[in-house]
Each structure stands twice: as structure tokens, then as C-alpha cells.
Scaffold this active site. Structure first.
Site, short mmCIF file in Angstrom:
data_model
loop_
_atom_site.label_atom_id
_atom_site.label_comp_id
_atom_site.label_asym_id
_atom_site.label_seq_id
_atom_site.Cartn_x
_atom_site.Cartn_y
_atom_site.Cartn_z
N THR A 192 0.20 -4.47 -8.29
CA THR A 192 -1.28 -4.71 -8.23
C THR A 192 -2.01 -3.93 -9.21
O THR A 192 -1.79 -2.78 -9.63
CB THR A 192 -1.78 -4.50 -6.85
OG1 THR A 192 -1.76 -3.03 -6.63
CG2 THR A 192 -0.63 -5.31 -6.09
N GLU A 339 0.34 -8.80 -1.84
CA GLU A 339 1.38 -8.50 -0.75
C GLU A 339 1.73 -9.70 0.25
O GLU A 339 2.68 -9.40 0.70
CB GLU A 339 0.42 -7.20 0.17
CG GLU A 339 0.21 -6.07 -0.27
CD GLU A 339 -0.93 -6.02 -1.13
OE1 GLU A 339 -1.20 -4.94 -1.67
OE2 GLU A 339 -1.65 -7.13 -1.46
N TRP A 454 -8.52 -7.25 -10.59
CA TRP A 454 -9.28 -6.20 -9.69
C TRP A 454 -9.96 -5.28 -10.89
O TRP A 454 -9.17 -4.66 -11.66
CB TRP A 454 -8.61 -5.39 -8.85
CG TRP A 454 -8.03 -6.31 -7.65
CD1 TRP A 454 -6.86 -6.73 -7.27
CD2 TRP A 454 -8.75 -6.85 -6.46
NE1 TRP A 454 -6.68 -7.61 -6.28
CE2 TRP A 454 -7.64 -7.74 -5.59
CE3 TRP A 454 -10.19 -6.90 -6.21
CZ2 TRP A 454 -8.40 -8.16 -4.57
CZ3 TRP A 454 -10.65 -7.56 -5.04
CH2 TRP A 454 -9.69 -8.10 -4.24
#
Length: 556
Positions: A192, A339, A454
Site C-alpha cells: 500500500t 486489504e 494516498w
């Protein structure tokens, strides 16, 4: 008790392995096409032989079960082949997020410790500077579309390169017997981009990916043909294959035997050409990519002719949804996260449903959607108990489904917090309507989501705080028509530095990009100087107040 309830001694205990996803296509789709941009066309029959050849190439490298094989490539037929050959050989496929900063890319490689790297020549300069004497990488397989030679990039370090991908496959045997093994064996891992600190490695087992694939096919198959998937569809990803398995669609498309198109590096003109020329009928992307292809179509005065498109990663706005529908795109929303492999919810459509107004229809398409098959979604309060339904009952969205990651790669302790109370915690604040639609309203952490990636506000704040003129700083996400959100830096200058310009502050962020500490998209678009920052009762930055204050200004 009668033996009738016992399994027959000769019964096959069918493990849910990725190789089982190929069973149907091996029988009915041998002549179906797979296309790589304008570079390569071949059939499923060729695909199965190429998967076997890649497995034979890897088998000659003296690897052990559980070893990691990493891929750094654009969306290609090579990536598709690695999706199957690597985990089916009992290795772990690492899909390297090449959009991270160079420092973070190398962190993910160092952390996963791959033995083999399939390396596109376009990313070779990054790997060339890697400290090979400390590297886990023993073998590099060269991937190239631009006539770039290994010698021209690696020089004396080319000894680790065992050959060019196509040449290696041509020399390998086209037969390979993939074994049965425990379905709970780890199949894939990827990292991530992280809210704070270093990226975390999410991983999935064969069993989880097979169940996700079956659920994705079944959930989309339950939708009317105008929105759902049928055997006649043509699939092309517009979400990278390095990120959450391109939302699992390459597995689903291959299992069902669809014609597949892989575009390479995303460029609006290439994507649109492939959509038109190959008659692509279903895809998925973040809103930023949708905006890019919409502009390309508008520049050409062309329509998408009913292209089915699932939007995720960032919120689909009503304005963008209307523009897409007007341009001939049947657009709607899916929700998930790294996830969750990722599919959790989809916009709901039914045959014969009551007619809706245009406003109601667009609003429905922009919501988070209803949980897909086999997903248990609840909204919990701070005491980890359900809060009920309705917009007055907000809390954290928590999940159960058989394909959710159990923990993080080489960091099992992190799974304890993730699964507190027996449900996966999303850190998304939401409420659930009585009809099952999920509405996400906020996030627990102050992370900024820009173009599907992100951005850690804390990381940017740390860098900006290093400027000698900065007394205090806070970075928040504000709405952006192109990227969904962009960071805004609110800066309090020291009393004796009031003549400092925003460009002076921006320079330190640009230096961090040059040094590979943050990605380029992490640099705030705007810097505002303020006298003080709002604080909570315990002295922390009150980012909710800041977002409310500056978000309204951004929209006006």
C-alpha cells in the site's frame, strides 16, 4: 454412524488454487484473443503455453516454494502471464507499485526480498543504482518494448540478467505440470502507499483470490447486461495491474474467457484508440483517468457507445457521472481497499426496477454501493458494537468476507489491530441506509487521496516543517475537480520571517521529490499563510475545522 456421510476414499479434495481458474477457458476459449496495445496479439491457447513456458523458466532458477518473484512492468500480457505462472508454481508474486517514490519502491523490494525481478527497461535506471551486493535479487528477467539493451543500462551489473523475456520463453518447454498444494499458500503480495510511515505489504492466499474471483464474476453477472458482465464482453484495465490485482479483473476475465486488451502505459489517446478499435466494453478506473479519456473523446467528438465502467479509488462526483453518461459511458461505483482484494460493494441495478429521475439515478451511481455476495458489512461505534442503520448512525465501516487479508507481509502483529473484534477495520466513517447502500462520509485518519493514490499529510508536514521560516504547518486535503483531492498547506511563519514567499516553502517539497523522499503528486498545489492553526482541546491540530473552512472556499 453410517459411512454414507464419509467422503469416498478416491474423491478429489479440490483445493481452491489459481490454476483452477483456467479450467473452463482451456476448454471453450482457446481461440479467444489477448492483445497488448499495438504490439502483440495471440490466443488463449498461446497464453496457456506461455504460462507453462514462464513456469519452466522460473523452475530453472533453483527457487524454493515461497520465494518471491517481483514484477515491475506496465499493464501487459507479460503481467497477465505472471499472475498465473508465478503463484501456480508455489512462488509469491510481488506486484511492485512503480508510482511510489524511488525511495519507497526500493523499500518494498528490500522488505519483500524477491529472488527474481521481471524488470521493464523503462524502470531499469532505478534498479541500476540499487546496491546489488546487499540485494536479495539473484535473477533479473529483462522486459523491453523499446529496443533498449541490457548492456546499455546495466554495464558491469548485467550478470544478474538471465535474458530477455520473449527469448527465454521461446527457448522453454511449453508443457508444465502444476502441482496441487495447500490452498492457503500465499499467492501474491503488494504494498500500500500507506497513510503514514513506510508502505505495508498486503498478501492474499490462493483460496482468497479464487473466492474473490468467483464472487466478482457472480456479482457482476447478477447485474443487467447494460451494467454487468457477459461472455461476449471485451475487457481492458485502466487501473494498474500492480495495484490490488487490477481490482481482480484479470483473474475474472481469464476465468470466464473474455477477450482481453492490455494497454501498456496509460495515455489518453492510446486508451481511447484501443477502446474504439478493439470494441472494449467493460473497464474500471479512478475518476482522474475517466476525466482524461472523456477529454480525449470530446476533442475527437466521439462517443463511448455504452462502455461499462466501474469507478473506485476516489469519489465519483455527480458532475463527472453525468458527463460520462452524456458521453456514452455506463458509469457506476465500486468500493474496496488494498486489504480487501478489493471488491466489497457495487452500485445496485435490477431488471424491471422503478423508473428513476436523472438526479436520483446519478446519485445512486455515485454512492459507495451495496455489499456484494458473501460480504458482511457493518457500521460500528467506538465500543466496537453495531450502531444500526440510517444517516444518524455513523461509525466505522467494518467487514467480513472470505478473501480479506489476514495481516501484513512479514508483519503478522499488525493483523491484531486490523481485525480487532473479529471484523476488518476499514478506518472509513460511514452509515448504512435501510436498503443496504453504504455511504462513506469521512476517514479516521487525515490521509489525502489524490488520483487514487494516498498522500500522507504527516509526511508532507514533516518535510515542510524543516524550512527555517516555518513555525507551524498543517496539510489537509481539499476537493479538486481533476484529482478528487489535492493537498493544501497551511503555514504559520516565524515572526522574523514574514517576508518568506510560498515558492520558498514549495522549494523544500520539490527537493524532497528530487531526493526520492516523496512522490511528485505529494507537493501541495497551494500554500496559505495563516496567523494560527485551529487546535483541539488537547492542543492537536483540528483538521476537521480546517477542512470545513477551506473545502467550502475550494468549491466556491
Amino acid at each position: 454412524m453410517s459411512d454414507i456421510y464419509n467422503s469416498a476414499p478416491s474423491a478429489y479434495e479440490f483445493p481452491l488454487l489459481i490454476k483452477q481458474l483456467l479450467n473452463r477457458a482451456k476448454t471453450v476459449s482457446l481461440d479467444q484473443e489477448i492483445i497488448y496495445a499495438d504490439k502483440k496479439r495471440f490466443t488463449y491457447k498461446d497464453l496457456f503455453a506461455r504460462i507453462n513456458r514462464l513456469a519452466n523458466v522460473l523452475a530453472d532458477l533453483n527457487l524454493a516454494a515461497g520465494d518471491v518473484v517481483a514484477v515491475m512492468d506496465w499493464d501487459s500480457h507479460r503481467y497477465l502471464e505472471s499472475y498465473f505462472a508465478v503463484p501456480m508454481s508455489q512462488y509469491v508474486l510481488q506486484t511492485v507499485n512503480i508510482r511510489l517514490s524511488p525511495e519507497k519502491v526500493l523499500y518494498t523490494i528490500n522488505h519483500a526480498k524477491p529472488k527474481v525481478l521481471l524488470l521493464n527497461s523503462e524502470f531499469a535506471p532505478l534498479v541500476k543504482d540499487y546496491q546489488f551486493e546487499n540485494s536479495s535479487i539473484e535473477h533479473i528477467i529483462w522486459l523491453d518494448d523499446n529496443d533498449v539493451t541490457v548492456e546499455g543500462v546495466f554495464g558491469d551489473n548485467q550478470g544478474r540478467v538471465i535474458g530477455e523475456y520473449e527469448a527465454l520463453l521461446d527457448a522453454a518447454d511449453s508443457e508444465f505440470d502444476f502441482p496441487d498444494f495447500d490452498e492457503n499458500t500465499i499467492a501474491t503480495t503488494f504494498y500500500t502507499s500507506g497513510t503514514t510511515g513506510d508502505p505495508k505489504g498486503v498478501y492474499f492466499s490462493h483460496r482468497q483470490l479464487v473466492l474473490h474471483t468467483l464472487t466478482e464474476a457472480a456479482s457482476l453477472g447478477m447485474l443487467p447486461n447494460k451494467q454487468g458482465v457477459s461472455y461476449g464482453d471485451v475487457y481492458m484495465p485502466m487501473t494498474p495491474m500492480f495495484h490490488v490485482h487490477a481490482w481482480g479483473f484479470p483473474f475474472t476475465a481469464t476465468m470466464t474467457g473474455l477477450k482481453q486488451v492490455y494497454p501498456g502505459r496509460y495515455a489518453p489517446d492510446t486508451l481511447f484508440d484501443l477502446i474504439l478499435n478493439e470494441k472494449v466494453s467493460i473497464t474500471h478506473c479512478v475518476p482522474t483517468i475517466l476525466q482524461m479519456v472523456l477529454k480525449e473523446a470530446q476533442d475527437r467528438d466521439a462517443s463511448f457507445n455504452g462502455l461499462k465502467m466501474i469507478i473506485g479509488g476516489s469519489r465519483l462526483t455527480e458532475g463527472l457521472a453525468k458527463a460520462a453518461l452524456d458521453q456514452g459511458i455506463e458509469v457506476y461505483t465500486g468500493y474496496g481497499m488494498s486489504e480487501t482484494a478489493p471488491l466489497i460493494s457495487l452500485t445496485d441495478f435490477s431488471i424491471g426496477e422503478p423508473e428513476r429521475s436523472e438526479e436520483e439515478d446519478i446519485s445512486r451511481r455515485c454512492m459507495t454501493g451495496k455489499p456484494v455476495l458473501m460480504v458482511d458489512a457493518q457500521v460500528w461505534g467506538s465500543d466496537n458494537t453495531p450502531v444500526g442503520v440510517g444517516k444518524d448512525n455513523t461509525g466505522e465501516l467494518v467487514l467480513r468476507a472470505p478473501w480479506l487479508t489476514q495481516s501484513y507481509f512479514k508483519n503478522d502483529d499488525a493483523g491484531t489491530e486490523l481485525w480487532e473484534g473479529g471484523y476488518m477495520h476499514t478506518q472509513d466513517i460511514a452509515y448504512m441506509r435501510p436498503d443496504g447502500y453504504i455511504k462513506i462520509t469521512d476517514r479516521l485518519k487525515d490521509v489525502i487521496k489524490s488520483g487514487g493514490e494516498w498522500i500522507s499529510s504527516l509526511e508532507i508536514e514533516t518535510i515542510l516543517s524543516l524550512h527555517p521560516a516555518v513555525d507551524d504547518v498543517s496539510v489537509i486535503g481539499i476537493p479538486d475537480k481533476v484529482w478528487g483531492e489535492r493537498p493544501l498547506a497551511l503555514v504559520v511563519l516565524k515572526a522574523d520571517c514574514q517576508d518568506t514567499s510560498s515558492e520558498d516553502i514549495r522549494a523544500i517539497a520539490e527537493q524532497a521529490v528530487t531526493r526520492g523522499i516523496i512522490p511528485k503528486y505529494g507537493v501541495p498545489n497551494d500554500f496559505k499563510f495563516v496567523d494560527e492553526l485551529p487546535k483541539t482541546s488537547v492542543g492537536k491540530h483540528d483538521k476537521k475545522v480546517m477542512r470545513d473552512r477551506y473545502a467550502s472556499a475550494a468549491k466556491s
